[in-house]
Design a protein around this motif. Structure first.
Motif, PDB file in Angstrom:
ATOM      1  N   GLY A  76       1.192  -4.299   2.629  1.00 15.59           N
ATOM      2  CA  GLY A  76      -0.217  -4.396   2.227  1.00 15.59           C
ATOM      3  C   GLY A  76      -1.113  -3.584   3.153  1.00 15.59           C
ATOM      4  O   GLY A  76      -1.970  -2.827   2.689  1.00 15.59           O
ATOM      5  N   VAL A 136      -3.461  -0.372   2.194  1.00 14.27           N
ATOM      6  CA  VAL A 136      -4.899  -0.308   2.448  1.00 14.27           C
ATOM      7  C   VAL A 136      -5.217   0.960   3.239  1.00 14.27           C
ATOM      8  O   VAL A 136      -6.183   1.669   2.956  1.00 14.27           O
ATOM      9  N   ASN A 174      -5.578   3.941   1.228  1.00 17.79           N
ATOM     10  CA  ASN A 174      -6.639   3.871   0.223  1.00 17.79           C
ATOM     11  C   ASN A 174      -6.127   3.576  -1.181  1.00 17.79           C
ATOM     12  O   ASN A 174      -6.622   4.133  -2.161  1.00 17.79           O
ATOM     13  N   LEU A 175      -5.131   2.721  -1.271  1.00 22.43           N
ATOM     14  CA  LEU A 175      -4.591   2.362  -2.576  1.00 22.43           C
ATOM     15  C   LEU A 175      -5.119   0.987  -2.993  1.00 22.43           C
ATOM     16  O   LEU A 175      -5.538   0.196  -2.154  1.00 22.43           O
ATOM     17  N   TYR A 176      -5.080   0.734  -4.285  1.00 18.71           N
ATOM     18  CA  TYR A 176      -5.387  -0.608  -4.775  1.00 18.71           C
ATOM     19  C   TYR A 176      -4.191  -1.504  -4.549  1.00 18.71           C
ATOM     20  O   TYR A 176      -3.040  -1.053  -4.588  1.00 18.71           O
ATOM     21  N   ILE A 177      -4.447  -2.783  -4.336  1.00 19.48           N
ATOM     22  CA  ILE A 177      -3.334  -3.699  -4.103  1.00 19.48           C
ATOM     23  C   ILE A 177      -3.646  -5.065  -4.699  1.00 19.48           C
ATOM     24  O   ILE A 177      -4.790  -5.514  -4.693  1.00 19.48           O
ATOM     25  N   LYS A 178      -2.613  -5.687  -5.253  1.00 18.64           N
ATOM     26  CA  LYS A 178      -2.696  -7.099  -5.623  1.00 18.64           C
ATOM     27  C   LYS A 178      -1.401  -7.734  -5.168  1.00 18.64           C
ATOM     28  O   LYS A 178      -0.326  -7.168  -5.364  1.00 18.64           O
ATOM     29  N   GLN A 179      -1.523  -8.874  -4.554  1.00 16.62           N
ATOM     30  CA  GLN A 179      -0.311  -9.507  -4.045  1.00 16.62           C
ATOM     31  C   GLN A 179      -0.385 -10.998  -4.274  1.00 16.62           C
ATOM     32  O   GLN A 179      -1.232 -11.693  -3.728  1.00 16.62           O
ATOM     33  N   ARG A 199       1.791  -5.503  -5.872  1.00 14.01           N
ATOM     34  CA  ARG A 199       1.506  -4.357  -6.740  1.00 14.01           C
ATOM     35  C   ARG A 199       0.591  -3.383  -6.015  1.00 14.01           C
ATOM     36  O   ARG A 199      -0.445  -3.774  -5.483  1.00 14.01           O
ATOM     37  N   SER A 241      -4.578  -4.606 -13.084  1.00 16.09           N
ATOM     38  CA  SER A 241      -5.085  -5.741 -13.862  1.00 16.09           C
ATOM     39  C   SER A 241      -4.411  -7.041 -13.446  1.00 16.09           C
ATOM     40  O   SER A 241      -5.013  -7.893 -12.815  1.00 16.09           O
TER      41      SER A 241
END
Ligand code: TPP
Lengths: 539, 193
Positions: free
Chosen positions: B23, B27, B30-35, B53, B60
């Motif tokens: 994670g 960050v 500069n990527l999007y992340i969902k965990q 992700r 989403s």
């Protein structure tokens, strides 16, 4: 993207801090626990002197939050969904008193019962109490809603519910913060009788609450959280509530202009947009992570309008949480297949830790009960509930917090003597004490075991209100000191402990036995912290 | 760029520090992340998983759709198999081979490893031994992260930065040990591919 990576729970905590709370009240419960824990660990909250201590149970938490609201300040109260059952009396009546400072009730639901005994949907409670609900679809909304909900509460003069589910609570994503708001000043309610629910006053307040419903409806229709996204398909329109919106978007984001989609994240349901969607499409699909509450409302009992798909017609499974695949199937889309789970994979249920004192309590109790046979141990909610599973198979009930003592009493009243109650320290002060009083008054033939590990272990080791107080509480309630025994549940004491248990089981009246041994998890954490403080820990 | 990763293990084995390491690296890139994580009851020695992700576009769903994970990273061999329905046909399974036996009917390890080998793209390694070899027995988690790193589309230096930040609080020695573990895991995979 210079933002914070926060769990949904943490986003709510940070949003509430920045939104100007003076206090948070809570009793631990998965998946809500991390909200209070975040505030307790927050330097900002400490500097702002935000009150952040655990309460004895959800009802005391709800009432303390209402008291802070009475005094003009903003407060949030947090618990898991079944905690709202405990707090329900205060919760429903708080809608009648109304608020002074903004009051937010956060209830965290657990569809699929990852860590719960049911999957009840808190939105029903909010509808029952006739207050608005905010249901975030992502972590940013969770933050924004917690940030603004206090103003909504003050504007409407009612508590506002924020409802989340497990995936929202325990999923991390980037969150952008807003400017910190000032806390409210201490102020009394302008009407000194606002909080006095004598029938004559309650009737007036209730009428006001009913009158406010129209404003709540309008605000929901105008809410930035509710959006009708137009598409070209007039066959199927889709309503997606809360986090269900994400699962929908996962499937249709490459083709967003196709479906007409109504995203709902603020209740009461936005009538205007629902009517519009209904008129645009031949059929509707309702996606909600919980009970089919919106589906039922739209469909109605007579079900004589357009076809509504959802959990009630089998398009979506009737129980359990949603996921992208369930939504894909409901849309008639292909679902990708991975590999099957090989047969060699075994179930791995949670189990009591090696070195846990509850283990010895079960070993002692099973031997002591041999002469009476099985089927007489009423247990409660906590790590010790795992004693129901092999190798111990030692307990016969787990219903709601505090039910062990009272169910044992009822069974003993029916003639099941001796009956045993097994309860943890945190659960005892949560709601075991009042039941113990019932048993004291009748000197019921039950043996109450308060297995005291000095913490709320199951939820991760939060402070227990019972710490250092159990013996005095029992004496104060009126337990006969001759039948109040404290034990040390370690292997070495097995025979001695069995002897004491047998003696008390044979006694025809109320006994309370308190095995005491610190939770192995909190013990290990304490030792590590001590080593670190002494500068010895390198790991 | 997108990486959908299932992290698997047993409650208490510390898969969340692997998630935190990736994670932080995401960050920094500069990527999007969902965990999504598992808290609560199953942390008491039950099976736990985390859906992680990462993407250069907004994400989403908090959950990875079945059959679409690019990687299963498991710190326990039987647990690596539990989430196979999530693995894409082109995905990689990377697992530690050392079992965590806390159930009476734990299957024979040979049977488990035979199933691992049936997955077309797999890496199975004794991360405990590798961690011990480099003198950092506690870092087998980070060895596993290193072993999976070639399949995560984030520059290796960013993962190293993530590790530095994750363990920074615990001092230079711990940081160095974990960087070594990360490298050792990566080397293993690069050699065996
Ligand atoms: C009404 C309600 N509130 C909260 C919970 C969550 N919960 C389950 S067990 C538990 C802690 C129990 O602590 P204790 O009785 O001391 O037992 P331990 O787990 O430490 O053995 C909590 C808070 C719940 N199930 N129901």
């Amino acid at each position: 993207m210079n933002n914070l990576l926060l769990l949904g729970d943490e986003a709510i905590a940070q949003g509430a801090i920045d939104g100007g709370i003076s206090g948070i009240y809570a009793y631990p419960g998965t998946p809500s626990t991390e909200i209070m824990e975040y505030v307790q660990a927050s330097k900002q909250a400490a500097e702002l002197k935000i009150h952040c201590k655990w309460s004895a149970n959800e009802k005391t938490a709800m009432e303390a939050a209402l008291g802070m609201s009475y005094a003009g300040k903003r407060a949030i109260v947090c618990f898991k969904h079944v905690g709202l059952n405990v707090a329900a009396d205060a919760f429903v009546n708080a809608a009648i008193t109304g608020v002074n400072g903004g009051l937010v009730v956060l209830s965290a639901d657990d569809p699929s019962m990852h860590s719960s005994q049911n999957e009840q949907d808190s939105r029903f409670y909010a509808k029952f109490a006739m207050i608005p609900t905010l249901e975030p679809s992502n972590q940013q909304e969770a933050y924004d809603m917690a940030y603004t909900a206090f103003e909504l509460s003050e504007k409407l003069n009612v508590p506002v519910m924020i409802r989340i589910t497990t995936r929202m609570a325990h999923s991390r994503a980037g969150v952008q913060r807003k400017a910190v708001k000032q806390q409210n000043k201490l102020s009394l309610p302008s009407n000194p009788r606002q909080f006095v629910l004598l029938p004559a006053i309650a009737k007036v307040n209730y009428k006001k609450l009913l009158d406010t419903q129209a404003i709540m409806n309008t605000l929901a229709e105008e809410s930035e959280y509710n959006r009708l996204i137009k598409g070209s398909d007039t066959k199927l329109g889709i309503i997606a509530c809360g986090i269900a919106y994400n699962y929908l978007m996962e499937n249709i984001s490459s083709n967003v202009n196709h479906y007409n989609v109504l995203k709902i994240s603020q209740y009461p349901i936005p009538h205007k947009q629902i009517k519009e969607l209904y008129s645009l499409c031949d059929e509707l699909l309702v996606l909600e992570d919980g009970y089919p509450i919106v589906e039922e409302m739209i469909r109605g009992f007579l079900n004589n309008g357009k076809t509504i798909h959802g959990r009630l017609d089998g398009s979506i499974p009737r129980d359990g949480e949603l996921n992208p695949a369930i939504v894909a199937k409901a849309l008639g889309m292909a679902v990708s297949e991975g590999f099957p789970i090989p047969e060699v994979v075994r179930k791995r249920p949670p189990s009591l830790c090696v070195g846990c004192g509850h283990r010895d309590v079960f070993t002692d109790l099973n031997v002591a009960l041999q002469e009476y046979g099985t089927g007489r141990v009423f247990s409660d909610i906590g790590c010790y509930t795992l004693g129901a599973l092999p190798p111990f198979s030692a307990v016969n009930s787990c219903v709601d917090m505090g039910a062990s003592i009272t169910m044992a009493k009822g069974a003993a009243d029916a003639g099941l003597v001796p009956a045993v109650a097994l309860i943890g320290d945190s659960t005892f002060t949560h709601s075991g004490m009042t039941g113990l009083l019932d048993a004291v008054i009748e000197n019921s033939s039950i043996t109450v075991i308060i297995s005291d590990n000095s913490t709320a272990g199951m939820t991760g080791g939060q402070a227990s209100s019972a710490l250092g107080r159990i013996v005095d509480i029992c004496k104060g309630i009126g337990v006969d000191p001759n039948h109040l025994k404290v034990l040390s549940p370690i292997k070495k004491n097995h025979e001695e402990n069995v002897r004491i248990l047998k003696e008390e089981l044979a006694y025809n009246g109320l006994s309370v036995i308190i095995p005491q041994r610190e939770c192995i998890q909190t013990f290990a954490r304490r030792k590590k912290a001590e080593r670190r403080a002494a500068g010895k820990d390198t790991d | 760029m997108k990486a959908d990763i299932i992290l698997a293990g047993v409650g208490g084995q510390g898969i969340l520090s692997i998630a935190a390491g990736i994670g932080l690296a995401a960050v920094k890139s500069n990527l999007y992340i969902k965990q999504s994580e598992v808290h609560g009851m199953s942390q008491r020695g039950g099976d736990v998983q985390s859906h992680l992700r990462i993407s250069d576009k907004p994400i989403s769903s908090d959950l990875i759709p079945q059959g679409q994970a690019d990687l299963i990273l498991s710190v326990e061999p039987m647990e690596s198999l539990r989430y196979l329905p999530f693995l894409s046909k082109k995905g990689w399974l990377v697992t530690n081979t050392i079992p965590f036996e806390n159930i009476p009917d734990y299957p024979a390890i040979d049977q488990i490893l035979a199933e691992v080998k049936k997955v077309p793209n797999h890496i199975a390694l004794d991360a405990d031994a590798i961690a011990k070899d480099i003198g950092s027995a506690k870092s087998s988690n980070i060895v596993m992260l290193g072993a999976a790193s070639p399949f995560i589309d984030i520059p290796f230096e960013k993962l190293q930065e993530g590790i530095r930040e994750l363990f920074g609080r615990k001092g230079d020695e711990v940081v160095e040990a974990n960087l070594k573990a990360l490298k050792a895991g990566r080397d293993y995979t690069e050699k065996s591919r």
